[in-house]
Design a protein around this motif. Sequence first.
Motif, PDB file in Angstrom:
ATOM      1  N   ASN A 172       0.780  -1.235   0.000  1.00  0.00           N
ATOM      2  CA  ASN A 172       0.000   0.000   0.000  1.00  0.00           C
ATOM      3  C   ASN A 172       0.814   1.290   0.000  1.00  0.00           C
ATOM      4  O   ASN A 172       0.272   2.351  -0.307  1.00  0.00           O
ATOM      5  N   VAL A 173       2.085   1.245   0.363  1.00  0.00           N
ATOM      6  CA  VAL A 173       2.871   2.469   0.429  1.00  0.00           C
ATOM      7  C   VAL A 173       3.037   3.063  -0.967  1.00  0.00           C
ATOM      8  O   VAL A 173       3.099   2.337  -1.962  1.00  0.00           O
ATOM      9  N   ASP A 174       3.078   4.401  -1.057  1.00  0.00           N
ATOM     10  CA  ASP A 174       3.153   5.058  -2.373  1.00  0.00           C
ATOM     11  C   ASP A 174       4.445   4.728  -3.117  1.00  0.00           C
ATOM     12  O   ASP A 174       4.428   4.478  -4.323  1.00  0.00           O
ATOM     13  N   LEU A 175       5.573   4.775  -2.399  1.00  0.00           N
ATOM     14  CA  LEU A 175       6.871   4.474  -3.014  1.00  0.00           C
ATOM     15  C   LEU A 175       7.578   3.409  -2.186  1.00  0.00           C
ATOM     16  O   LEU A 175       7.851   3.619  -1.001  1.00  0.00           O
ATOM     17  N   LEU A 176       7.863   2.290  -2.810  1.00  0.00           N
ATOM     18  CA  LEU A 176       8.576   1.199  -2.154  1.00  0.00           C
ATOM     19  C   LEU A 176      10.000   1.149  -2.691  1.00  0.00           C
ATOM     20  O   LEU A 176      10.201   1.063  -3.916  1.00  0.00           O
ATOM     21  N   ILE A 177      10.973   1.225  -1.783  1.00  0.00           N
ATOM     22  CA  ILE A 177      12.380   1.101  -2.165  1.00  0.00           C
ATOM     23  C   ILE A 177      12.881  -0.247  -1.656  1.00  0.00           C
ATOM     24  O   ILE A 177      12.930  -0.485  -0.446  1.00  0.00           O
ATOM     25  N   LEU A 178      13.240  -1.120  -2.582  1.00  0.00           N
ATOM     26  CA  LEU A 178      13.803  -2.426  -2.231  1.00  0.00           C
ATOM     27  C   LEU A 178      15.295  -2.402  -2.533  1.00  0.00           C
ATOM     28  O   LEU A 178      15.697  -2.279  -3.692  1.00  0.00           O
ATOM     29  N   ASP A 179      16.098  -2.515  -1.495  1.00  0.00           N
ATOM     30  CA  ASP A 179      17.551  -2.476  -1.636  1.00  0.00           C
ATOM     31  C   ASP A 179      18.104  -3.897  -1.565  1.00  0.00           C
ATOM     32  O   ASP A 179      17.439  -4.826  -1.090  1.00  0.00           O
ATOM     33  N   GLU A 180      19.349  -4.026  -2.059  1.00  0.00           N
ATOM     34  CA  GLU A 180      20.047  -5.322  -2.048  1.00  0.00           C
ATOM     35  C   GLU A 180      19.192  -6.418  -2.670  1.00  0.00           C
ATOM     36  O   GLU A 180      19.045  -7.512  -2.127  1.00  0.00           O
ATOM     37  N   VAL A 181      18.619  -6.119  -3.827  1.00  0.00           N
ATOM     38  CA  VAL A 181      17.786  -7.096  -4.516  1.00  0.00           C
ATOM     39  C   VAL A 181      18.678  -8.193  -5.089  1.00  0.00           C
ATOM     40  O   VAL A 181      19.568  -7.933  -5.886  1.00  0.00           O
ATOM     41  N   CYS A 182      18.435  -9.421  -4.619  1.00  0.00           N
ATOM     42  CA  CYS A 182      19.184 -10.608  -5.054  1.00  0.00           C
ATOM     43  C   CYS A 182      20.673 -10.499  -4.702  1.00  0.00           C
ATOM     44  O   CYS A 182      21.521 -11.034  -5.428  1.00  0.00           O
ATOM     45  N   VAL A 183      21.002  -9.820  -3.608  1.00  0.00           N
ATOM     46  CA  VAL A 183      22.396  -9.733  -3.201  1.00  0.00           C
ATOM     47  C   VAL A 183      22.905 -11.137  -2.872  1.00  0.00           C
ATOM     48  O   VAL A 183      22.245 -11.914  -2.176  1.00  0.00           O
ATOM     49  N   ASN A 184      24.072 -11.483  -3.416  1.00  0.00           N
ATOM     50  CA  ASN A 184      24.680 -12.812  -3.214  1.00  0.00           C
ATOM     51  C   ASN A 184      23.771 -13.952  -3.670  1.00  0.00           C
ATOM     52  O   ASN A 184      23.903 -15.077  -3.201  1.00  0.00           O
ATOM     53  N   GLU A 185      22.835 -13.648  -4.560  1.00  0.00           N
ATOM     54  CA  GLU A 185      21.929 -14.676  -5.071  1.00  0.00           C
ATOM     55  C   GLU A 185      22.020 -14.697  -6.590  1.00  0.00           C
ATOM     56  O   GLU A 185      21.816 -13.672  -7.247  1.00  0.00           O
ATOM     57  N   SER A 186      22.330 -15.862  -7.144  1.00  0.00           N
ATOM     58  CA  SER A 186      22.315 -15.980  -8.603  1.00  0.00           C
ATOM     59  C   SER A 186      20.909 -16.269  -9.105  1.00  0.00           C
ATOM     60  O   SER A 186      20.514 -15.823 -10.187  1.00  0.00           O
ATOM     61  N   VAL A 187      20.113 -16.990  -8.285  1.00  0.00           N
ATOM     62  CA  VAL A 187      18.717 -17.280  -8.628  1.00  0.00           C
ATOM     63  C   VAL A 187      17.918 -17.374  -7.328  1.00  0.00           C
ATOM     64  O   VAL A 187      18.311 -18.096  -6.405  1.00  0.00           O
ATOM     65  N   LEU A 188      16.810 -16.644  -7.253  1.00  0.00           N
ATOM     66  CA  LEU A 188      15.929 -16.755  -6.093  1.00  0.00           C
ATOM     67  C   LEU A 188      15.152 -18.071  -6.150  1.00  0.00           C
ATOM     68  O   LEU A 188      14.908 -18.620  -7.232  1.00  0.00           O
ATOM     69  N   LYS A 189      14.755 -18.559  -4.999  1.00  0.00           N
ATOM     70  CA  LYS A 189      13.928 -19.763  -4.963  1.00  0.00           C
ATOM     71  C   LYS A 189      12.588 -19.495  -5.638  1.00  0.00           C
ATOM     72  O   LYS A 189      12.102 -18.369  -5.663  1.00  0.00           O
ATOM     73  N   LYS A 190      11.979 -20.544  -6.182  1.00  0.00           N
ATOM     74  CA  LYS A 190      10.757 -20.401  -6.958  1.00  0.00           C
ATOM     75  C   LYS A 190       9.640 -19.732  -6.156  1.00  0.00           C
ATOM     76  O   LYS A 190       8.931 -18.855  -6.661  1.00  0.00           O
ATOM     77  N   ASN A 191       9.454 -20.157  -4.894  1.00  0.00           N
ATOM     78  CA  ASN A 191       8.367 -19.565  -4.115  1.00  0.00           C
ATOM     79  C   ASN A 191       8.641 -18.091  -3.803  1.00  0.00           C
ATOM     80  O   ASN A 191       7.717 -17.282  -3.696  1.00  0.00           O
ATOM     81  N   THR A 192       9.924 -17.734  -3.685  1.00  0.00           N
ATOM     82  CA  THR A 192      10.284 -16.329  -3.471  1.00  0.00           C
ATOM     83  C   THR A 192      10.036 -15.517  -4.730  1.00  0.00           C
ATOM     84  O   THR A 192       9.545 -14.380  -4.676  1.00  0.00           O
TER      85      THR A 192
END
Length: 271
Positions: A172-192
Amino acid sequence: MESIKDKIDQLARILGKQPVKDPNLDYKSLRAVYEQQANNDVRQLQQQAKKQRIDNIHGRSDLNPKWTFSNLVEDSEDVIEAVSIAQSFIAAHDDPDWRQSGSHMMIFYGDYGRGKSHIAGAIAHELIDQYEISVLYRQLSSLLELRMSSFDFNAQDNVGEKFREINSELLNVDLLILDEVCVNESVLKKNTQSWLGNLLRQRLVNHKNCILITNHNLEGLEQALGPYCFESIKEYDTYRVKFSGPSRRKQLSQLEESASYTSTYQPNQVR
């Protein structure tokens, strides 16, 4: 019998105002004086209320207070260009049609210490101060840890309820800032991938904006997020900002040395 002036003076004293001393003022003049005083009081209350709202938004945003444009050193071309894009993004909020036209996403990508989080935070501070835009800053890695903990039904710290509350804010927040997206991850898990993809799609439908900050290049980010999640990003009006200049973080040797001396706005769509 009391005159109109006597009654007005009495009312002024009740309201804590100074009675008008000029006996030559007529009723219309007196009314204009008190209307002006009332308008001044209303403006002052509105300013105080606005300041309180802005302070509350800042308090809930979880932003670093030092992430401002005034604290930013524009010492390389990539930062200068990023600031220009950021200022255009902020200025676009003056146009109600732009704000209602769709969902907008900025992707800040590049190596560590290049100023990505700082500029994202500076954008957020400006939007809060100028437009009272609600903002939430979160590191994706910490959200995923909390999400995993919420599946522990034996936990005694209400972690499941905490995650549901945060997830509601994320939506619901107007602006969402997501930092460190996929940090140290080559592929996220499917459910994630599914959870994050659904989050972005729901925000898209509700015309909510996002800033994603990652150390991956765009190709690596697409691979790490997976097709479903990355396709949801393509639905936004996207603005890619690459940070390639020198790191602004001091090396350990620099810290030791220091200690010795001192005790127009067009989206460039993701394809």
